[in-house]
Design a protein around this motif. Structure first.
Motif, PDB file in Angstrom:
ATOM      1  N   GLY A 178       0.822  -1.211   0.000  1.00 29.89           N
ATOM      2  CA  GLY A 178       0.000   0.000   0.000  1.00 29.89           C
ATOM      3  C   GLY A 178       0.853   1.256   0.000  1.00 29.89           C
ATOM      4  O   GLY A 178       0.553   2.227  -0.703  1.00 29.89           O
ATOM      5  N   GLY A 179       1.916   1.238   0.778  1.00 26.96           N
ATOM      6  CA  GLY A 179       2.822   2.387   0.815  1.00 26.96           C
ATOM      7  C   GLY A 179       3.498   2.615  -0.523  1.00 26.96           C
ATOM      8  O   GLY A 179       3.651   3.764  -0.975  1.00 26.96           O
ATOM      9  N   LYS A 180       3.882   1.522  -1.168  1.00 24.05           N
ATOM     10  CA  LYS A 180       4.507   1.636  -2.491  1.00 24.05           C
ATOM     11  C   LYS A 180       3.526   2.221  -3.498  1.00 24.05           C
ATOM     12  O   LYS A 180       3.888   3.093  -4.291  1.00 24.05           O
ATOM     13  N   ALA A 181       2.293   1.748  -3.442  1.00 27.65           N
ATOM     14  CA  ALA A 181       1.276   2.257  -4.367  1.00 27.65           C
ATOM     15  C   ALA A 181       1.015   3.744  -4.132  1.00 27.65           C
ATOM     16  O   ALA A 181       0.897   4.521  -5.094  1.00 27.65           O
ATOM     17  N   LEU A 182       0.949   4.150  -2.865  1.00 23.61           N
ATOM     18  CA  LEU A 182       0.715   5.563  -2.568  1.00 23.61           C
ATOM     19  C   LEU A 182       1.877   6.439  -3.041  1.00 23.61           C
ATOM     20  O   LEU A 182       1.649   7.526  -3.591  1.00 23.61           O
ATOM     21  N   TRP A 183       3.113   5.995  -2.828  1.00 29.34           N
ATOM     22  CA  TRP A 183       4.256   6.786  -3.293  1.00 29.34           C
ATOM     23  C   TRP A 183       4.242   6.929  -4.812  1.00 29.34           C
ATOM     24  O   TRP A 183       4.520   7.993  -5.356  1.00 29.34           O
ATOM     25  N   VAL A 184       3.930   5.829  -5.507  1.00 29.20           N
ATOM     26  CA  VAL A 184       3.903   5.897  -6.973  1.00 29.20           C
ATOM     27  C   VAL A 184       2.788   6.827  -7.449  1.00 29.20           C
ATOM     28  O   VAL A 184       3.008   7.646  -8.352  1.00 29.20           O
ATOM     29  N   LEU A 185       1.607   6.731  -6.849  1.00 28.28           N
ATOM     30  CA  LEU A 185       0.516   7.637  -7.227  1.00 28.28           C
ATOM     31  C   LEU A 185       0.896   9.086  -6.936  1.00 28.28           C
ATOM     32  O   LEU A 185       0.638   9.982  -7.748  1.00 28.28           O
ATOM     33  N   PHE A 186       1.522   9.316  -5.793  1.00 30.58           N
ATOM     34  CA  PHE A 186       1.971  10.656  -5.429  1.00 30.58           C
ATOM     35  C   PHE A 186       2.985  11.164  -6.450  1.00 30.58           C
ATOM     36  O   PHE A 186       2.936  12.318  -6.875  1.00 30.58           O
ATOM     37  N   LEU A 187       3.893  10.296  -6.881  1.00 30.31           N
ATOM     38  CA  LEU A 187       4.896  10.696  -7.877  1.00 30.31           C
ATOM     39  C   LEU A 187       4.275  10.967  -9.246  1.00 30.31           C
ATOM     40  O   LEU A 187       4.759  11.800 -10.001  1.00 30.31           O
ATOM     41  N   VAL A 188       3.211  10.265  -9.571  1.00 33.38           N
ATOM     42  CA  VAL A 188       2.574  10.452 -10.877  1.00 33.38           C
ATOM     43  C   VAL A 188       1.771  11.756 -10.910  1.00 33.38           C
ATOM     44  O   VAL A 188       1.847  12.515 -11.884  1.00 33.38           O
ATOM     45  N   PHE A 189       1.024  12.034  -9.837  1.00 37.10           N
ATOM     46  CA  PHE A 189       0.127  13.191  -9.865  1.00 37.10           C
ATOM     47  C   PHE A 189       0.771  14.494  -9.398  1.00 37.10           C
ATOM     48  O   PHE A 189       0.383  15.562  -9.850  1.00 37.10           O
ATOM     49  N   VAL A 190       1.717  14.433  -8.492  1.00 39.18           N
ATOM     50  CA  VAL A 190       2.411  15.636  -8.002  1.00 39.18           C
ATOM     51  C   VAL A 190       3.910  15.312  -7.962  1.00 39.18           C
ATOM     52  O   VAL A 190       4.490  15.184  -6.894  1.00 39.18           O
ATOM     53  N   PRO A 191       4.536  15.183  -9.133  1.00 39.43           N
ATOM     54  CA  PRO A 191       5.887  14.621  -9.175  1.00 39.43           C
ATOM     55  C   PRO A 191       6.951  15.425  -8.428  1.00 39.43           C
ATOM     56  O   PRO A 191       7.757  14.847  -7.702  1.00 39.43           O
ATOM     57  N   PHE A 192       6.987  16.721  -8.592  1.00 38.78           N
ATOM     58  CA  PHE A 192       8.062  17.500  -7.966  1.00 38.78           C
ATOM     59  C   PHE A 192       7.910  17.550  -6.449  1.00 38.78           C
ATOM     60  O   PHE A 192       8.889  17.360  -5.716  1.00 38.78           O
ATOM     61  N   LEU A 193       6.695  17.768  -5.977  1.00 34.64           N
ATOM     62  CA  LEU A 193       6.460  17.786  -4.540  1.00 34.64           C
ATOM     63  C   LEU A 193       6.762  16.412  -3.935  1.00 34.64           C
ATOM     64  O   LEU A 193       7.421  16.310  -2.891  1.00 34.64           O
ATOM     65  N   ALA A 194       6.313  15.364  -4.597  1.00 32.68           N
ATOM     66  CA  ALA A 194       6.555  14.005  -4.102  1.00 32.68           C
ATOM     67  C   ALA A 194       8.048  13.693  -4.073  1.00 32.68           C
ATOM     68  O   ALA A 194       8.542  13.083  -3.118  1.00 32.68           O
ATOM     69  N   ALA A 195       8.769  14.103  -5.099  1.00 28.78           N
ATOM     70  CA  ALA A 195      10.210  13.840  -5.134  1.00 28.78           C
ATOM     71  C   ALA A 195      10.925  14.577  -4.009  1.00 28.78           C
ATOM     72  O   ALA A 195      11.794  13.994  -3.335  1.00 28.78           O
ATOM     73  N   PHE A 196      10.575  15.826  -3.771  1.00 29.91           N
ATOM     74  CA  PHE A 196      11.207  16.575  -2.680  1.00 29.91           C
ATOM     75  C   PHE A 196      10.908  15.932  -1.329  1.00 29.91           C
ATOM     76  O   PHE A 196      11.793  15.765  -0.497  1.00 29.91           O
ATOM     77  N   ILE A 197       9.648  15.571  -1.104  1.00 30.49           N
ATOM     78  CA  ILE A 197       9.272  14.960   0.169  1.00 30.49           C
ATOM     79  C   ILE A 197       9.975  13.624   0.347  1.00 30.49           C
ATOM     80  O   ILE A 197      10.485  13.317   1.430  1.00 30.49           O
ATOM     81  N   TYR A 198      10.020  12.819  -0.705  1.00 30.71           N
ATOM     82  CA  TYR A 198      10.675  11.507  -0.610  1.00 30.71           C
ATOM     83  C   TYR A 198      12.158  11.670  -0.297  1.00 30.71           C
ATOM     84  O   TYR A 198      12.697  10.962   0.556  1.00 30.71           O
ATOM     85  N   LEU A 199      12.825  12.582  -0.990  1.00 29.63           N
ATOM     86  CA  LEU A 199      14.256  12.772  -0.756  1.00 29.63           C
ATOM     87  C   LEU A 199      14.541  13.304   0.642  1.00 29.63           C
ATOM     88  O   LEU A 199      15.536  12.930   1.263  1.00 29.63           O
ATOM     89  N   ILE A 200      13.671  14.146   1.159  1.00 32.02           N
ATOM     90  CA  ILE A 200      13.867  14.671   2.511  1.00 32.02           C
ATOM     91  C   ILE A 200      13.562  13.595   3.553  1.00 32.02           C
ATOM     92  O   ILE A 200      14.337  13.388   4.495  1.00 32.02           O
ATOM     93  N   ALA A 201      12.460  12.896   3.381  1.00 32.20           N
ATOM     94  CA  ALA A 201      12.009  11.936   4.392  1.00 32.20           C
ATOM     95  C   ALA A 201      12.781  10.617   4.347  1.00 32.20           C
ATOM     96  O   ALA A 201      13.040  10.015   5.388  1.00 32.20           O
TER      97      ALA A 201
END
Length: 127
Positions: free
Chosen positions: A39-62
């Motif tokens: 579920g976490g993997k699916a949410l990260w991928v959806l987050f990366l698809v719909f809001v890619p730059f914000l998701a990438a920044f959050i992922y790299l920070i977290a």
């Protein structure tokens, strides 16, 4: 096309390639992470698809530190597997090692003196 247009175009192509590289690296890390459930993997991928730059920044920070640690661990594991394979394939090909192995077999009674002599001759012939 002026030189400035070309430089601006080159800059944006570089930015696009860098962004694509970061997104692919993050997606690979998401699927490589054993701690993250489906579920976490699916949410990260959806987050990366719909809001890619914000998701990438959050992922790299977290998760950036664990991301690099997983990469280092994978490189170490690959190196260990390669070393193990090389040792396995290389084996003991020296005549001395083969004669020593045959002598141990002779001493344990697994082979006869004639078989030992044959193995010894074969080992010395390959040298």
């Amino acid at each position: 096309m002026s030189i400035w247009d070309f430089l601006v175009w080159t800059f944006w192509v570089y930015i696009a390639v860098a962004c694509i590289w970061i997104f692919i690296t993050i997606i690979m890390d998401v699927f490589r992470d054993p701690e993250l459930g489906g579920g976490g993997k699916a949410l990260w991928v959806l987050f990366l698809v719909f809001v890619p730059f914000l998701a990438a920044f959050i992922y790299l920070i977290a998760r950036g530190r664990k991301m690099s640690q997983r990469q280092v661990d994978q490189a170490r594991q690959a190196q260990a597997e390669t070393d193990s394979y090389i040792r396995e394939v290389a084996g003991s090909t020296s005549p001395t090692a083969e004669i020593e192995s045959a002598k141990k077999l002779l001493d344990s009674g697994a082979i006869t003196q004639a078989e030992f002599d044959t193995l010894k001759t074969r080992a010395l012939a390959t040298a």
